[in-house]
Design an enzyme around this catalytic site. Sequence first.
Site, PDB file in Angstrom:
ATOM      1  N   SER A 138       3.331   5.255  11.890  1.00 17.01           N
ATOM      2  CA  SER A 138       2.276   6.284  11.548  1.00 17.01           C
ATOM      3  C   SER A 138       2.399   7.150  12.724  1.00 17.01           C
ATOM      4  CB  SER A 138       0.868   5.480  11.575  1.00 17.01           C
ATOM      5  OG  SER A 138      -0.144   6.435  11.754  1.00 17.01           O
ATOM      6  N   TYR A 151      -4.915  -1.071  14.012  1.00 23.70           N
ATOM      7  CA  TYR A 151      -4.032  -0.285  13.271  1.00 23.70           C
ATOM      8  C   TYR A 151      -3.138   0.438  14.231  1.00 23.70           C
ATOM      9  CZ  TYR A 151      -2.394   3.068   9.929  1.00 23.70           C
ATOM     10  OH  TYR A 151      -1.818   4.016   9.108  1.00 23.70           O
TER      11      TYR A 151
HETATM   12  P1  NAD Z   1      -2.405   2.879  -0.169  1.00 27.04           P
HETATM   13  O1  NAD Z   1      -3.755   2.175   0.048  1.00 27.04           O
HETATM   14  O2  NAD Z   1      -2.276   3.955  -1.122  1.00 27.04           O
HETATM   15  O3  NAD Z   1      -1.245   1.682  -0.574  1.00 27.04           O
HETATM   16  C1  NAD Z   1      -1.093   0.745   0.196  1.00 27.04           C
HETATM   17  C2  NAD Z   1      -0.336  -0.204  -0.530  1.00 27.04           C
HETATM   18  O4  NAD Z   1      -0.176  -1.362   0.091  1.00 27.04           O
HETATM   19  C3  NAD Z   1      -0.883  -0.592  -1.978  1.00 27.04           C
HETATM   20  O5  NAD Z   1       0.280  -0.675  -2.881  1.00 27.04           O
HETATM   21  C4  NAD Z   1      -1.449  -2.076  -1.739  1.00 27.04           C
HETATM   22  O6  NAD Z   1      -1.750  -2.536  -3.097  1.00 27.04           O
HETATM   23  C5  NAD Z   1      -0.627  -2.461  -0.921  1.00 27.04           C
HETATM   24  N1  NAD Z   1      -1.216  -3.659  -0.217  1.00 27.04           N
HETATM   25  C6  NAD Z   1      -2.192  -3.783   0.578  1.00 27.04           C
HETATM   26  N2  NAD Z   1      -2.359  -4.893   0.994  1.00 27.04           N
HETATM   27  C7  NAD Z   1      -1.502  -5.743   0.647  1.00 27.04           C
HETATM   28  C8  NAD Z   1      -1.171  -7.125   0.828  1.00 27.04           C
HETATM   29  N3  NAD Z   1      -1.657  -8.077   1.485  1.00 27.04           N
HETATM   30  N4  NAD Z   1       0.094  -7.332   0.381  1.00 27.04           N
HETATM   31  C9  NAD Z   1       0.918  -6.607  -0.555  1.00 27.04           C
HETATM   32  N5  NAD Z   1       0.670  -5.192  -0.732  1.00 27.04           N
HETATM   33  C10 NAD Z   1      -0.607  -4.847  -0.224  1.00 27.04           C
HETATM   34  O7  NAD Z   1      -1.981   3.398   1.451  1.00 27.04           O
HETATM   35  P2  NAD Z   1      -0.972   4.582   1.959  1.00 27.04           P
HETATM   36  O8  NAD Z   1      -1.719   5.586   2.619  1.00 27.04           O
HETATM   37  O9  NAD Z   1       0.018   4.856   0.932  1.00 27.04           O
HETATM   38  O10 NAD Z   1      -0.225   3.748   3.075  1.00 27.04           O
HETATM   39  C11 NAD Z   1       1.164   3.032   2.936  1.00 27.04           C
HETATM   40  C12 NAD Z   1       1.601   2.976   4.538  1.00 27.04           C
HETATM   41  O11 NAD Z   1       1.627   4.168   5.081  1.00 27.04           O
HETATM   42  C13 NAD Z   1       0.692   2.089   5.324  1.00 27.04           C
HETATM   43  O12 NAD Z   1       1.675   1.107   6.015  1.00 27.04           O
HETATM   44  C14 NAD Z   1       0.021   3.109   6.126  1.00 27.04           C
HETATM   45  O13 NAD Z   1      -0.537   2.592   7.368  1.00 27.04           O
HETATM   46  C15 NAD Z   1       1.139   4.056   6.342  1.00 27.04           C
HETATM   47  N6  NAD Z   1       0.354   5.665   6.584  1.00 27.04           N
HETATM   48  C16 NAD Z   1      -0.343   6.146   5.880  1.00 27.04           C
HETATM   49  C17 NAD Z   1      -0.906   7.451   6.295  1.00 27.04           C
HETATM   50  C18 NAD Z   1      -1.961   8.031   5.183  1.00 27.04           C
HETATM   51  O14 NAD Z   1      -2.536   8.792   5.617  1.00 27.04           O
HETATM   52  N7  NAD Z   1      -2.193   7.799   4.291  1.00 27.04           N
HETATM   53  C19 NAD Z   1      -0.451   7.902   7.422  1.00 27.04           C
HETATM   54  C20 NAD Z   1       0.330   7.310   8.297  1.00 27.04           C
HETATM   55  C21 NAD Z   1       0.780   6.022   7.920  1.00 27.04           C
END
Ligand code: NAD
Length: 256
Positions: A138, A151
């Site tokens: 991130s 985080y």
């Molecule tokens: P999201 O909530 O849409 O998806 C998260 C996914 O992880 C889902 O499929 C969920 O079921 C799964 N998950 C959660 N806990 C779990 C567990 N214990 N075991 C297995 N699966 C699990 O989130 P997202 O925004 O798509 O985030 C995905 C990645 O991107 C994360 O690592 C997040 O930190 C990173 N990220 C997101 C953003 C953003 O703005 N959305 C920005 C930077 C980084």
Amino acid sequence: MLKGKTALVTGSTSGIGLGIAKALAAQGANIVLNGFGDVDGPTAEVAALGVQVAYHGADMSKPAEIGEMMAFATEKFGRVDILVNNAGIQHVARIENFAPERWDAIIAINLSSAFHATRLALPAMQAAGWGRIINLASVHGLVASAEKSAYVAAKHGIVGLTKVTALENATTGVTCNAICPGWVLTPLVQKQVDAKAAALGVSNDEATGLLLGEKEPSKQFTTPEELGALAVFFCSPAGNNVRGVAWNMDGGWAAQ
Ligand code: NAD
């Protein structure tokens, strides 16, 4: 480009993980999905791209279940060629109010899970002489925000893990890189928009504008499709010597 390869994407039933899984599938890779919630919808979306899809519901906070998932993927497709460590959760609170269980869960899911999946995936990649490990860090792997201690610690940690994985495999065909998005409008971020709207008594649109305006100079969300295209680049021949980078797609957030 990736026909005959297998990609395992953790946390791919939603958001960024699903976007990356679809981008890799569009290049011909067979996909192992993982994550909670609806499975049929994401499976159908990936299968529609003409590749084989399997699903394993490992809880990424549990090392034994990660082991079972890696064994399942190997049994199903012979080998994991591309590992995308993407599963992640968020919790927002000042340190003095941060529940210790939330800290432990974030470190387990956002950081330790990547170590476990990586240590289990590497031997087959090394033996094959080709592999790609892509860690979803991130912009919070590069800079901090208040109220996100676990985080930010996990994401800085995963940038470090990315560099070590890249160095240990630098003379092989196995590369490891991190992707550092700014805001991406997924369920993880919608919760933060909802919290802002409720706290300030403003609409969803106003809360979204405020959220973007605070940190992201472009005032635009990065999309799962754009992140998927970067993952495809890391897997392409042009990415052969890209090793240990933490590549932001953050609308200028970390440039400030
Ligand atoms: P999201 O909530 O849409 O998806 C998260 C996914 O992880 C889902 O499929 C969920 O079921 C799964 N998950 C959660 N806990 C779990 C567990 N214990 N075991 C297995 N699966 C699990 O989130 P997202 O925004 O798509 O985030 C995905 C990645 O991107 C994360 O690592 C997040 O930190 C990173 N990220 C997101 C953003 C953003 O703005 N959305 C920005 C930077 C980084």
